[in-house]
Design a protein around this motif. Structure first.
Motif, short mmCIF file in Angstrom:
data_model
loop_
_atom_site.label_atom_id
_atom_site.label_comp_id
_atom_site.label_asym_id
_atom_site.label_seq_id
_atom_site.Cartn_x
_atom_site.Cartn_y
_atom_site.Cartn_z
N THR A 1 -23.40 1.28 -10.39
CA THR A 1 -22.11 0.73 -11.12
C THR A 1 -21.16 1.99 -11.79
OG1 THR A 1 -23.30 -1.37 -11.49
CG2 THR A 1 -21.42 -0.88 -12.71
N ALA A 2 -22.04 2.88 -12.28
CA ALA A 2 -21.11 4.11 -13.06
C ALA A 2 -20.63 4.94 -11.90
CB ALA A 2 -22.12 4.99 -13.81
N LEU A 3 -21.37 5.15 -10.62
CA LEU A 3 -20.55 5.97 -9.63
C LEU A 3 -19.56 5.22 -9.20
CD1 LEU A 3 -23.96 7.04 -7.80
CD2 LEU A 3 -22.12 8.43 -8.67
N LEU A 4 -19.55 4.02 -9.00
CA LEU A 4 -18.59 3.24 -8.45
C LEU A 4 -17.45 3.28 -9.54
CD1 LEU A 4 -20.31 -0.02 -6.90
CD2 LEU A 4 -19.08 1.94 -5.54
N ILE A 5 -17.61 3.13 -10.56
CA ILE A 5 -16.50 2.99 -11.51
C ILE A 5 -15.91 4.52 -11.79
CG2 ILE A 5 -16.10 3.01 -13.97
CD1 ILE A 5 -18.10 0.72 -14.45
N ALA A 6 -16.87 5.56 -11.63
CA ALA A 6 -16.25 6.79 -11.57
C ALA A 6 -15.21 7.18 -10.51
CB ALA A 6 -17.29 7.75 -11.72
N PHE A 7 -15.73 6.75 -9.41
CA PHE A 7 -14.77 7.14 -8.30
C PHE A 7 -13.71 6.35 -8.29
CE2 PHE A 7 -18.74 8.74 -6.22
CZ PHE A 7 -18.36 10.29 -5.72
N THR A 8 -13.62 5.09 -8.72
CA THR A 8 -12.37 4.19 -8.61
C THR A 8 -11.40 4.84 -9.56
OG1 THR A 8 -13.65 2.14 -8.17
CG2 THR A 8 -11.51 1.92 -9.16
N LEU A 9 -11.80 4.96 -11.17
CA LEU A 9 -10.79 5.54 -11.85
C LEU A 9 -10.50 6.79 -11.60
CD1 LEU A 9 -12.60 4.63 -15.26
CD2 LEU A 9 -10.89 3.57 -14.10
N GLY A 10 -11.34 7.99 -10.93
CA GLY A 10 -10.90 9.13 -10.52
C GLY A 10 -9.66 9.27 -9.54
N ILE A 11 -10.22 8.30 -8.47
CA ILE A 11 -9.09 8.27 -7.43
C ILE A 11 -7.96 7.58 -7.85
CG2 ILE A 11 -8.70 7.47 -5.13
CD1 ILE A 11 -11.62 7.42 -4.47
N GLY A 12 -7.98 6.50 -8.75
CA GLY A 12 -6.84 5.89 -9.34
C GLY A 12 -5.79 6.99 -10.17
N ILE A 13 -6.60 7.61 -10.98
CA ILE A 13 -5.94 8.64 -11.68
C ILE A 13 -5.10 9.63 -10.96
CG2 ILE A 13 -5.99 10.59 -13.25
CD1 ILE A 13 -8.30 9.14 -14.81
N ALA A 14 -5.72 10.13 -9.74
CA ALA A 14 -5.05 11.09 -9.08
C ALA A 14 -4.05 10.45 -8.22
CB ALA A 14 -6.27 11.66 -7.88
N ALA A 15 -4.41 9.11 -7.85
CA ALA A 15 -3.24 8.53 -7.14
C ALA A 15 -1.94 8.26 -7.82
CB ALA A 15 -3.70 7.21 -6.41
N ILE A 16 -1.95 7.79 -9.10
CA ILE A 16 -0.69 7.13 -9.80
C ILE A 16 -0.62 8.40 -10.93
CG2 ILE A 16 -1.66 5.03 -9.75
CD1 ILE A 16 -2.35 5.01 -12.71
N GLU A 17 -1.05 9.48 -10.80
CA GLU A 17 -0.89 10.43 -11.99
C GLU A 17 -0.84 9.99 -13.38
OE1 GLU A 17 2.49 13.15 -10.69
OE2 GLU A 17 1.21 13.77 -8.83
N GLY A 18 -1.98 9.22 -13.65
CA GLY A 18 -2.03 8.57 -14.89
C GLY A 18 -2.19 9.42 -16.13
N ASN A 19 -1.29 9.92 -16.93
CA ASN A 19 -1.68 10.98 -18.13
C ASN A 19 -2.36 10.41 -19.13
OD1 ASN A 19 -0.24 13.18 -16.69
ND2 ASN A 19 1.87 12.18 -17.22
#
Length: 394
Positions: free
Chosen positions: A134-152
């Motif tokens: 679960t932690a891995l899935l959350i980490a990859f989801t948030l990491g890729i999401g931040i990279a995609a939307i450039e969420g500061n």
């Protein structure tokens, strides 16, 4: 003790642990086993937090930078890292079955009462807030999401969370690891298997060093072919960085030396200034060799089934997870603990052995990492020159 350095402290802990387990009454080993139980449970609690704290900012950072140059550098770093893991599995799976005795250890195996471990006096439960997967899935989801939307906003929060987790590792986990290792070896000595595990340490160490030098030479042969430079001259120039990393056990602390030696190899300043600090974070060929070899050796001596189809996804995921490794001694194995549990089926005892094996050789892995950073810088220097020439022609 902090002034002694982590590796000497580990060696001292191993010696004391062997003496306690071999010559003192069982109660002393039981006390250490109790500490190990508490520490192991705390480590289990911390693993999901470590995964989220490191992977999210690590992947999020890759969403920024110099576009194509960043992508090419990341692809080279990942390619070298995966190649190192696959090479290690190929060599280790063929060599370890001859130089190690399959099933000789069976530490923590309930079906092996002859070499049973001492039980802790009491147990303190510390349930993790979520499962590792679960932690891995959350980490990859948030990491890729931040990279995609450039969420500061979220990125800043995750960077601060990473600082908290890094502080937990440097202030709690790393200082207590020698005592944990002492307890492990006291228990192994009490079970009468210290000879086997020390033999494993020595043999695996030799194989890892040979593999790391093989990878360094391979990387510079590729760099030499691309740049038309003498690969062995470039390796000789990078030896200053290699031995600096060997002493500091930190890629981050060695960056200034790696930069200087890369420029001596003819890498243009602006290329080296971009590639070397980036690769200090995302390129971990040496650490991947150590983790893969240690995991493979532990599985062999513990009688576990070793299959390529189990290790292939592990190595592919490890190449990404290594991006999350903090620049502190032992950071790479901390980032990989979740994969060892979920993909290779390591229990708490095997995780502890893995940490002990890895940390004993961490400085050599770090030295291999930063030496390879210089090869990537040479390749990127040539590729960016080619791109510039093509742009001018167009």
């Amino acid at each position: 003790m902090k002034k002694i350095g982590l590796l000497p402290r580990l060696i001292i802990a191993i010696i004391i642990g062997i003496l306690i387990g071999s010559y003192l009454p069982e109660m002393f080993t039981a006390v250490l086993a109790t500490f190990n139980g508490i520490f192991g449970n705390f480590l289990g609690f911390a693993i999901p937090l470590i995964i989220i704290g490191f992977i999210v900012p690590g992947i999020g950072d890759l969403g920024r930078g110099a576009g194509r140059t960043l992508a090419l550098t990341a692809m080279l770093a990942y390619g070298f890292t995966v190649f190192s893991g696959l090479l290690t599995f190929g060599v280790g799976s063929n060599i370890f079955k001859y130089i190690l005795t399959p099933g000789s250890l069976s530490i923590g195996n309930v079906d092996n009462p002859e070499h049973s471990l001492v039980e802790p006096l009491f147990v303190v439960e510390m349930a993790p807030v979520m499962g590792v997967m679960t932690a891995l899935l959350i980490a990859f989801t948030l990491g890729i999401g931040i990279a995609a939307i450039e969420g500061n906003g979220l990125k800043k929060a995750m960077n601060e969370f990473q600082q908290i987790i890094t502080k937990m590792i440097t202030a709690i986990i790393i200082p207590l690891l020698p005592f944990h290792v002492m307890g492990i070896f006291a228990n192994i000595a009490f079970a009468g298997q210290v000879g086997e595990i020390m033999g494993v340490f020595f043999k695996v160490f030799i194989v890892i060093i040979l593999l790391q030098f093989t990878v360094i030479v391979s990387q510079y042969l590729i760099a030499g072919t691309v740049s038309r430079k003498n690969p062995f001259s470039m390796i000789r120039n990078m030896m200053t960085a290699y031995f600096t990393a060997l002493g500091t056990q930190s890629s981050a602390a060695t960056i200034p030396v790696t930069l200087g030696q890369s420029k001596k190899n003819g890498v243009r300043g602006f290329v080296a200034d971009f590639v070397v600090p980036l690769c200090a974070t995302i390129h971990l060929s040496g650490s991947t060799i150590t983790i893969t070899a240690c995991a493979l050796a532990i599985m062999v001596v513990n009688g576990m089934d070793v299959q390529m189809m189990d290790f292939l996804p592990f190595i592919l995921a490890l190449g990404v997870t290594m991006i999350a490794a903090p620049g502190v001694p032992g950071g790479a194995v901390m980032a990989a603990l979740g994969l060892l549990q979920t993909m290779l089926g390591f229990n708490d005892v095997l995780i502890s052995l893995m940490i002990a094996l890895y940390l004993a050789q961490d400085s050599f892995g770090t030295a291999t990492n930063i030496t390879g950073d210089g090869a990537i810088a040479v390749i990127m220097d040539k590729l960016t020159k080619k791109e510039k020439k093509e742009a001018v022609t167009a």
